[in-house]
Motif scaffolding. Structure first.
Motif, PDB file in Angstrom:
ATOM      1  N   VAL A  80       0.862  -1.192   0.000  1.00  9.63           N
ATOM      2  CA  VAL A  80       0.000   0.000   0.000  1.00  9.63           C
ATOM      3  C   VAL A  80       0.897   1.240   0.000  1.00  9.63           C
ATOM      4  N   LYS A  81       0.301   2.381  -0.436  1.00 15.56           N
ATOM      5  CA  LYS A  81       1.085   3.614  -0.550  1.00 15.56           C
ATOM      6  C   LYS A  81       0.803   4.548   0.637  1.00 15.56           C
ATOM      7  N   ILE A  82       1.736   5.492   0.863  1.00 19.32           N
ATOM      8  CA  ILE A  82       1.469   6.542   1.865  1.00 19.32           C
ATOM      9  C   ILE A  82       0.372   7.438   1.310  1.00 19.32           C
ATOM     10  N   LEU A  83      -0.614   7.713   2.123  1.00 17.77           N
ATOM     11  CA  LEU A  83      -1.719   8.550   1.657  1.00 17.77           C
ATOM     12  C   LEU A  83      -1.435  10.016   1.977  1.00 17.77           C
ATOM     13  N   PRO A  84      -1.835  10.932   1.087  1.00 19.16           N
ATOM     14  CA  PRO A  84      -1.654  12.353   1.418  1.00 19.16           C
ATOM     15  C   PRO A  84      -2.539  12.715   2.596  1.00 19.16           C
ATOM     16  N   PRO A  85      -2.043  13.543   3.528  1.00 19.07           N
ATOM     17  CA  PRO A  85      -2.891  13.924   4.662  1.00 19.07           C
ATOM     18  C   PRO A  85      -4.062  14.777   4.192  1.00 19.07           C
ATOM     19  N   LEU A  86      -5.110  14.801   4.990  1.00 24.19           N
ATOM     20  CA  LEU A  86      -6.263  15.645   4.685  1.00 24.19           C
ATOM     21  C   LEU A  86      -6.129  16.950   5.462  1.00 24.19           C
ATOM     22  N   PRO A  87      -6.769  18.020   4.979  1.00 22.19           N
ATOM     23  CA  PRO A  87      -6.755  19.270   5.752  1.00 22.19           C
ATOM     24  C   PRO A  87      -7.431  19.076   7.104  1.00 22.19           C
ATOM     25  N   GLU A  88      -7.240  20.063   7.980  1.00 24.55           N
ATOM     26  CA  GLU A  88      -7.788  19.981   9.331  1.00 24.55           C
ATOM     27  C   GLU A  88      -9.312  19.807   9.349  1.00 24.55           C
ATOM     28  N   LYS A  89      -9.973  20.498   8.412  1.00 19.78           N
ATOM     29  CA  LYS A  89     -11.431  20.396   8.335  1.00 19.78           C
ATOM     30  C   LYS A  89     -11.814  19.859   6.960  1.00 19.78           C
ATOM     31  N   PRO A  90     -11.663  18.554   6.764  1.00 16.98           N
ATOM     32  CA  PRO A  90     -11.821  18.030   5.405  1.00 16.98           C
ATOM     33  C   PRO A  90     -13.257  18.106   4.886  1.00 16.98           C
ATOM     34  N   THR A  91     -13.360  18.395   3.611  1.00 17.97           N
ATOM     35  CA  THR A  91     -14.658  18.481   2.944  1.00 17.97           C
ATOM     36  C   THR A  91     -14.840  17.242   2.072  1.00 17.97           C
ATOM     37  N   ILE A  92     -16.023  17.133   1.493  1.00 17.85           N
ATOM     38  CA  ILE A  92     -16.288  16.020   0.579  1.00 17.85           C
ATOM     39  C   ILE A  92     -15.309  16.083  -0.615  1.00 17.85           C
ATOM     40  N   TYR A  93     -14.921  17.286  -1.001  1.00 13.99           N
ATOM     41  CA  TYR A  93     -13.969  17.406  -2.126  1.00 13.99           C
ATOM     42  C   TYR A  93     -12.608  16.827  -1.745  1.00 13.99           C
ATOM     43  N   ASP A  94     -12.171  17.072  -0.512  1.00 19.60           N
ATOM     44  CA  ASP A  94     -10.894  16.509  -0.060  1.00 19.60           C
ATOM     45  C   ASP A  94     -10.938  14.980  -0.067  1.00 19.60           C
ATOM     46  N   PHE A  95     -12.062  14.427   0.374  1.00 16.38           N
ATOM     47  CA  PHE A  95     -12.179  12.964   0.377  1.00 16.38           C
ATOM     48  C   PHE A  95     -12.167  12.421  -1.050  1.00 16.38           C
ATOM     49  N   ILE A 237     -24.503  21.168  -7.506  1.00 19.06           N
ATOM     50  CA  ILE A 237     -25.425  20.199  -6.884  1.00 19.06           C
ATOM     51  C   ILE A 237     -24.942  19.864  -5.470  1.00 19.06           C
ATOM     52  N   ILE A 238     -23.653  19.666  -5.325  1.00 22.84           N
ATOM     53  CA  ILE A 238     -23.098  19.382  -3.992  1.00 22.84           C
ATOM     54  C   ILE A 238     -23.378  20.586  -3.080  1.00 22.84           C
ATOM     55  N   GLY A 239     -23.143  21.777  -3.601  1.00 20.92           N
ATOM     56  CA  GLY A 239     -23.361  22.996  -2.818  1.00 20.92           C
ATOM     57  C   GLY A 239     -24.803  23.116  -2.349  1.00 20.92           C
ATOM     58  N   ARG A 240     -25.722  22.720  -3.211  1.00 15.98           N
ATOM     59  CA  ARG A 240     -27.142  22.849  -2.855  1.00 15.98           C
ATOM     60  C   ARG A 240     -27.619  21.741  -1.922  1.00 15.98           C
TER      61      ARG A 240
END
Ligand SMILES: [Fe+2]
Ligand SMILES: [Fe+2]
Length: 270
Positions: A80-95, A237-240
């Motif tokens: 498996v690979k090292i995963l990039p960290p997520l921001p402190e307050k991750p959004t659906i876009y980060d995921f 659509i995500i925003g709404r």
């Protein structure tokens, strides 16, 4: 093994994305493509197995088929690979960008739903329907519906949950046929589990039957090798319709926050 070039290129994000890759990245990508157990099954030209033959293969693997994609490198010897960290307050876009990527299948399903003029709740369901496979492939529709329930319209969660049951049952009225992929994955004589059959019986009489059915319709025909995949067409659509928690997914103390945290940090030992 014969490789379908179009399938491979689509998996990598299309011709343009492939043109930008250096040769080492291409070699890695090819290895990844070939290493996926599911891809091997998809490319198979063998006759469909029986359910008993599918079961006999279990002890030939070093992992179980239902394990989430983030948790296993499927090829023997692969790491498996090292995963990039997520921001402190991750959004659906980060995921999407850092945990579900490349997410081609769901992006193409949602794009097809949009082209077919589906309601926004259904387009959102198509966009999210298989993303819980990062966490768990077994019963993924049920996992996903639970994971998204606090953040999406009720009908979207319903569609996500039950696409899994309806995929096992043809519906000529919607042009939906039982997929050959399932004959390969489960065996040609496979009988869906009791909870799937019970949900199907319930759904047939349910006023929202169409919602998960439309996910299966846009799911099954969603593979387009020339499609450019991006989340951008779905931002409005995500925003709404997606209630992004202020604290970030996983930090909002919702009943499903731990599911998001597990996807955020799948390398936690305990
Ligand atoms: Fe699915
Ligand atoms: Fe799907």
């Amino acid at each position: 093994m014969e490789i379908k070039r179009a399938n491979l290129i689509a998996t990598l994000g299309g011709e343009e994305a492939v043109a930008r890759m250096d040769s080492e990245a291409k070699a890695d990508a090819l290895e990844d493509f070939l290493s996926s157990e599911l891809d091997k099954i998809l490319l198979s030209k063998d006759p469909f197995p029986t359910a008993a033959e599918v079961e006999q293969k279990i002890p030939s693997r070093h992992f179980r088929m239902g394990v989430g994609n983030l948790f296993v490198a499927q090829a023997p010897g692969a790491k498996v690979k090292i995963l990039p960290p997520l921001p402190e307050k991750p959004t659906i876009y980060d995921f999407f960008e850092r945990r579900f990527a490349p997410a081609n299948h769901v992006l193409q399903s949602a794009a097809l739903a949009m082209r077919n003029g589906m309601p926004e709740e259904i387009i959102l369901a198509c966009l999210l329907h298989d993303t819980a496979q990062a966490l768990m492939k077994a019963d993924h529709g049920y996992w996903a519906a639970q994971m998204y329930a606090p953040y999406v319209p009720e009908k979207t969660a319903f569609a996500i949950k039950y696409h899994q049951a309806l995929r096992f049952f043809a519906d000529p009225a919607y042009g939906y046929e039982y997929p050959d992929l399932y004959r390969r994955l489960f065996g040609e004589d496979y009988v869906p589990l009791p909870h799937i059959r019970a949900d199907y019986e319930m759904l047939k009489k349910h006023p929202w039957y169409e919602a998960p059915r439309l996910v299966t319709v846009n799911d099954y025909y969603s593979f387009d090798p020339n499609a450019k995949v991006s989340i951008d067409p779905f931002r409005e659509i995500i925003g709404r319709h997606f209630k992004q928690p202020r604290e970030g997914l996983g930090n909002d103390n919702s009943p499903v926050a731990h599911m998001w945290r597990t996807i955020a940090r799948p390398d936690m030992a305990l």
